[in-house]
Write a protein that holds these residues in place. Structure first.
Motif, PDB file in Angstrom:
ATOM      1  N   VAL A   4       5.014 -24.472  19.377  1.00  0.00           N
ATOM      2  CA  VAL A   4       4.139 -23.456  18.827  1.00  0.00           C
ATOM      3  C   VAL A   4       3.235 -24.132  17.799  1.00  0.00           C
ATOM      4  O   VAL A   4       3.709 -24.886  16.954  1.00  0.00           O
ATOM      5  CB  VAL A   4       4.961 -22.341  18.129  1.00  0.00           C
ATOM      6  CG1 VAL A   4       4.056 -21.285  17.554  1.00  0.00           C
ATOM      7  CG2 VAL A   4       5.946 -21.730  19.088  1.00  0.00           C
ATOM      8  N   GLU A   8      -0.455 -20.080  15.651  1.00  0.00           N
ATOM      9  CA  GLU A   8       0.285 -19.022  16.348  1.00  0.00           C
ATOM     10  C   GLU A   8       1.433 -18.477  15.493  1.00  0.00           C
ATOM     11  O   GLU A   8       2.196 -17.630  15.958  1.00  0.00           O
ATOM     12  CB  GLU A   8       0.853 -19.551  17.666  1.00  0.00           C
ATOM     13  CG  GLU A   8      -0.191 -20.002  18.660  1.00  0.00           C
ATOM     14  CD  GLU A   8       0.428 -20.658  19.883  1.00  0.00           C
ATOM     15  OE1 GLU A   8       0.511 -19.967  20.910  1.00  0.00           O
ATOM     16  OE2 GLU A   8       0.840 -21.820  19.781  1.00  0.00           O
ATOM     17  N   ARG A  10       3.585 -16.290  13.082  1.00  0.00           N
ATOM     18  CA  ARG A  10       3.592 -14.876  12.747  1.00  0.00           C
ATOM     19  C   ARG A  10       4.991 -14.515  12.249  1.00  0.00           C
ATOM     20  O   ARG A  10       5.949 -15.273  12.477  1.00  0.00           O
ATOM     21  CB  ARG A  10       3.211 -14.022  13.956  1.00  0.00           C
ATOM     22  CG  ARG A  10       4.196 -14.124  15.099  1.00  0.00           C
ATOM     23  CD  ARG A  10       3.728 -13.478  16.389  1.00  0.00           C
ATOM     24  NE  ARG A  10       4.721 -13.536  17.409  1.00  0.00           N
ATOM     25  CZ  ARG A  10       5.054 -14.608  18.110  1.00  0.00           C
ATOM     26  NH1 ARG A  10       4.460 -15.750  17.891  1.00  0.00           N
ATOM     27  NH2 ARG A  10       5.984 -14.556  19.043  1.00  0.00           N
ATOM     28  N   LEU A  13       8.834 -14.950  14.053  1.00  0.00           N
ATOM     29  CA  LEU A  13       8.853 -16.038  15.030  1.00  0.00           C
ATOM     30  C   LEU A  13      10.007 -16.964  14.694  1.00  0.00           C
ATOM     31  O   LEU A  13      10.214 -17.311  13.528  1.00  0.00           O
ATOM     32  CB  LEU A  13       7.524 -16.805  15.008  1.00  0.00           C
ATOM     33  CG  LEU A  13       7.429 -18.003  15.958  1.00  0.00           C
ATOM     34  CD1 LEU A  13       7.382 -17.533  17.414  1.00  0.00           C
ATOM     35  CD2 LEU A  13       6.214 -18.844  15.639  1.00  0.00           C
ATOM     36  N   GLU A  23      13.642 -18.440  10.912  1.00  0.00           N
ATOM     37  CA  GLU A  23      12.764 -17.321  11.218  1.00  0.00           C
ATOM     38  C   GLU A  23      11.651 -17.285  10.168  1.00  0.00           C
ATOM     39  O   GLU A  23      11.909 -17.426   8.971  1.00  0.00           O
ATOM     40  CB  GLU A  23      13.546 -16.017  11.173  1.00  0.00           C
ATOM     41  CG  GLU A  23      12.700 -14.787  11.392  1.00  0.00           C
ATOM     42  CD  GLU A  23      13.510 -13.506  11.324  1.00  0.00           C
ATOM     43  OE1 GLU A  23      13.474 -12.749  12.304  1.00  0.00           O
ATOM     44  OE2 GLU A  23      14.166 -13.266  10.294  1.00  0.00           O
ATOM     45  N   GLU A  64       9.795 -24.116  19.259  1.00  0.00           N
ATOM     46  CA  GLU A  64      10.232 -22.729  19.179  1.00  0.00           C
ATOM     47  C   GLU A  64      11.731 -22.677  19.439  1.00  0.00           C
ATOM     48  O   GLU A  64      12.244 -23.349  20.327  1.00  0.00           O
ATOM     49  CB  GLU A  64       9.482 -21.885  20.212  1.00  0.00           C
ATOM     50  CG  GLU A  64       9.623 -20.412  20.004  1.00  0.00           C
ATOM     51  CD  GLU A  64       8.730 -19.585  20.920  1.00  0.00           C
ATOM     52  OE1 GLU A  64       8.858 -18.363  20.869  1.00  0.00           O
ATOM     53  OE2 GLU A  64       7.935 -20.159  21.678  1.00  0.00           O
TER      54      GLU A  64
END
Length: 188
Positions: A4, A8, A10, A13, A23, A64
């Motif tokens: 990621v 990107e 947010r 995630l 997180e 990720e």
């Protein structure tokens, strides 16, 4: 799973940092007048619960996290191990108390929870957002403490401690927000 880019990023995630799942709690894009843009990110470790702030240069990539979620039903516990049933396969699974991170005070028998799995291990148990619990112990309201929004501590049937208004009595069922442990209203 995949990579990621920082553009990107947010909330919520899940990413891998130093070999552990984290997180994203907060993400702020910063473009200074001089120099390269960067992301200032607050992240929470899903295994230990620790939070920290990291910065990544704009355009950097991170891995990720491959976490999965399972809807389960709480059955019972023996003090050290908590037993849940997978709602799709009907299989009973044992989850150690460490994975609950304090959420055990919101669980009644047959409560539906969401369990977060990473590498085949339960790392987080998310209780229902709102629960209706019975007050088992609340000190009596003191006469004269009625001006303003006066609260007192009450113990619920699961052992949780919640601040409640003076007019709520023992053996009353109340609705509690499990995200912050706050009293919402009398249960209907």
């Amino acid at each position: 799973m995949g990579t990621v880019s920082t553009n990107e990023f947010r909330k919520k995630l899940k990413i891998i940092v130093d070999g552990q799942p984290w997180e994203i709690v907060e993400n702020q894009f910063v473009k200074p007048g001089k120099g390269q843009a960067f992301n200032r990110v607050r992240i929470k470790n899903l295994v230990t619960g620790r939070t920290l702030e990291r910065t990544w240069k704009s355009g950097d990539t991170v891995e990720e996290a491959d976490v999965t979620y399972t809807e389960m039903t709480y059955l019972y516990n023996d003090g050290a191990t908590w037993f849940f049933m997978d709602n799709t396969s009907m299989e009973t699974m044992e989850i150690p108390k460490e994975a609950l991170n304090g959420s055990e005070v919101w669980l009644l028998d047959n409560a539906t929870v969401q369990v977060t799995w990473w590498n085949g291990k339960a790392i987080e148990v998310i209780p229902p957002t709102f629960v209706d619990l019975m007050i088992v112990d609340a000190p009596p309201a003191v006469q004269g403490n009625t001006s303003g929004n006066v609260m007192r501590e009450a113990t619920l049937e699961t052992g949780a401690k919640v601040m409640i208004p003076l007019f709520i009595e023992n053996n009353t069922k109340i609705r509690v927000d499990t995200r912050d442990g706050s009293y919402l209203e009398r249960a209907k």
